[in-house]
Motif scaffolding. Structure first.
Motif, mmCIF file in Angstrom:
data_model
loop_
_atom_site.group_PDB
_atom_site.id
_atom_site.type_symbol
_atom_site.label_atom_id
_atom_site.label_comp_id
_atom_site.label_asym_id
_atom_site.label_seq_id
_atom_site.Cartn_x
_atom_site.Cartn_y
_atom_site.Cartn_z
ATOM 1 N N GLU A 297 0.836 -1.199 0.000
ATOM 2 C CA GLU A 297 0.000 0.000 0.000
ATOM 3 C C GLU A 297 0.873 1.252 0.000
ATOM 4 O O GLU A 297 0.609 2.214 -0.748
ATOM 5 C CB GLU A 297 -0.912 -0.001 1.228
ATOM 6 C CG GLU A 297 -1.970 -1.089 1.206
ATOM 7 C CD GLU A 297 -2.753 -1.146 2.502
ATOM 8 O OE1 GLU A 297 -2.333 -0.465 3.467
ATOM 9 O OE2 GLU A 297 -3.762 -1.867 2.558
ATOM 10 N N ALA A 298 1.927 1.246 0.819
ATOM 11 C CA ALA A 298 2.780 2.428 0.939
ATOM 12 C C ALA A 298 3.631 2.645 -0.308
ATOM 13 O O ALA A 298 3.816 3.781 -0.756
ATOM 14 C CB ALA A 298 3.683 2.288 2.169
ATOM 15 N N GLY B 89 0.961 2.528 -3.608
ATOM 16 C CA GLY B 89 -0.184 3.413 -3.477
ATOM 17 C C GLY B 89 -1.526 2.748 -3.604
ATOM 18 O O GLY B 89 -2.536 3.414 -3.850
ATOM 19 N N TYR B 90 -1.582 1.418 -3.446
ATOM 20 C CA TYR B 90 -2.869 0.737 -3.526
ATOM 21 C C TYR B 90 -3.757 1.187 -2.367
ATOM 22 O O TYR B 90 -3.347 1.179 -1.200
ATOM 23 C CB TYR B 90 -2.685 -0.776 -3.463
ATOM 24 C CG TYR B 90 -2.043 -1.370 -4.701
ATOM 25 C CD1 TYR B 90 -2.487 -1.025 -5.970
ATOM 26 C CD2 TYR B 90 -0.991 -2.278 -4.589
ATOM 27 C CE1 TYR B 90 -1.901 -1.560 -7.108
ATOM 28 C CE2 TYR B 90 -0.403 -2.831 -5.719
ATOM 29 C CZ TYR B 90 -0.857 -2.464 -6.974
ATOM 30 O OH TYR B 90 -0.283 -2.994 -8.092
ATOM 31 N N GLY B 91 -4.982 1.567 -2.706
ATOM 32 C CA GLY B 91 -5.931 2.013 -1.697
ATOM 33 C C GLY B 91 -7.257 1.306 -1.838
ATOM 34 O O GLY B 91 -7.400 0.352 -2.631
ATOM 35 N N ARG C 102 -1.176 7.364 -11.446
ATOM 36 C CA ARG C 102 -0.123 7.186 -10.453
ATOM 37 C C ARG C 102 1.040 6.352 -10.992
ATOM 38 O O ARG C 102 2.207 6.731 -10.863
ATOM 39 C CB ARG C 102 -0.699 6.529 -9.198
ATOM 40 C CG ARG C 102 0.311 6.384 -8.075
ATOM 41 C CD ARG C 102 -0.350 5.864 -6.813
ATOM 42 N NE ARG C 102 -0.859 4.503 -6.956
ATOM 43 C CZ ARG C 102 -2.155 4.198 -7.005
ATOM 44 N NH1 ARG C 102 -3.050 5.150 -6.930
ATOM 45 N NH2 ARG C 102 -2.551 2.952 -7.130
ATOM 46 N N SER D 4 5.073 7.286 -11.575
ATOM 47 C CA SER D 4 5.984 6.763 -10.553
ATOM 48 C C SER D 4 6.832 5.593 -11.019
ATOM 49 O O SER D 4 7.916 5.364 -10.465
ATOM 50 C CB SER D 4 5.178 6.331 -9.321
ATOM 51 O OG SER D 4 4.338 5.219 -9.624
ATOM 52 N N HIS E 107 9.089 6.981 -5.683
ATOM 53 C CA HIS E 107 8.082 7.285 -4.670
ATOM 54 C C HIS E 107 8.172 8.768 -4.289
ATOM 55 O O HIS E 107 9.273 9.301 -4.136
ATOM 56 C CB HIS E 107 8.312 6.411 -3.436
ATOM 57 C CG HIS E 107 7.171 6.411 -2.484
ATOM 58 N ND1 HIS E 107 7.013 7.385 -1.517
ATOM 59 C CD2 HIS E 107 6.114 5.566 -2.361
ATOM 60 C CE1 HIS E 107 5.914 7.132 -0.831
ATOM 61 N NE2 HIS E 107 5.347 6.025 -1.320
#
Length: 285
Positions: free
Chosen positions: A150-151, A154-156, A171, A175, A238
């Motif tokens: 996730e960090a 960026g998976y949310g 995203r 990135s 990142h």
């Protein structure tokens, strides 16, 4: 579908394995379990079912079944092997083994809808911290994601499908280093997966939807490129941690057909491990 013809020595080994495998599985099934009258057990020289009983229950000729058990080179079909597997009470792994010994490609297992990740697998994903790990189903839906994934990626909560997030979101484009190369690889892998499940219309629906919203995906998809990837490397820029480079491995899960577990490890010779630790420490704080 028949698998490739083997050399003579390999065929001999496979025939020997077929003999021992079918004999051992026949011996463990009692007449009562097969729905037969037990009769006089003293008349049986060996435990379990006789060859002729397996043949009758499976609806095949006694001579044909005898030749199969002897490992002879005979024509077989999936329907007949399924009937034998049913009589011998084979589980999924044993049925696949029977297909392979008979020289046939095993049928694809039906999809498994995972509403709850098994505890043992969830523990593996979580214990992979501080390294990223996530679980995908056969349509590339995100089933489980650990905190590091996730960090880093960026998976949310709004990210349900890895393929859709990659091509439809901004995203990854900003990135991921070498985004174009990665896009070709990912689209090729998805096309290879789709070919494994020709009766599954969901692959076509996902591809059509992405073609409609992503010109890049539509262009790459039209090239009909095929890729395979069990291992690889990806580098992420990142916004907080800077450049992070990971080697990854893709693991298939026999108990969850079509699912795959992706495990990421900081690349040797980089400072990714230190940057990752700082990122996760900041996230906790």
């Amino acid at each position: 579908m028949h698998i490739a013809k083997l050399p003579a020595e390999a065929r001999a080994r496979r025939s020997a394995e077929m003999r021992e495998f079918l004999r051992s599985r026949r011996a463990r099934v009692t007449p009562a379990e097969a729905g037969l009258a037990a009769g006089d057990s003293r008349a049986r020289r060996t435990p379990g079912l006789r060859r002729e009983e397996v043949a009758v229950l499976a609806g095949v000729g006694v001579s044909w079944y005898t030749w199969l058990e002897q490992g002879r080179e005979i024509n077989v079909s999936g329907e007949v092997l399924d009937a034998i597997a049913r009589v011998l009470r084979l589980d999924a792994a044993e049925r696949e083994h029977l297909y392979l010994l008979a020289g046939l490609n095993p049928p694809q297992a039906p999809p498994v809808a995972v509403r709850r990740v098994p505890d043992g697998l969830r523990q593996v994903i979580d214990s992979w911290l501080p390294r990223p790990a996530y679980l995908l189903d056969r349509h590339w839906n995100l089933v489980a994601v650990n905190r590091a994934a996730e960090a880093v990626f960026g998976y949310g909560e709004d990210d349900h499908n890895c393929l859709v997030t990659f091509f439809a979101g901004a995203r990854f484009r900003s990135s991921l280093l070498h985004w174009r190369d990665a896009a070709h690889a990912i689209a090729g892998q998805f096309r290879a997966d789709a070919a494994r499940y020709p009766d599954d219309a969901e692959f076509g629906r996902l591809a059509a939807d992405l073609c409609a919203v992503s010109p890049e995906f539509a262009e790459i998809w039209a090239e009909h490129d095929i890729r395979g990837a069990s291992t690889g490397r990806k580098t992420v820029l990142h916004p907080d941690a800077g450049e992070l480079t990971f080697d990854y491995a893709t693991l298939t899960l026999p108990d969850l057909p079509g699912h795959r577990l992706l495990l990421h490890t900081p690349a040797a010779g980089t400072d990714t491990e230190q940057r990752l630790a700082a990122l996760l420490g900041a996230a906790v704080g």
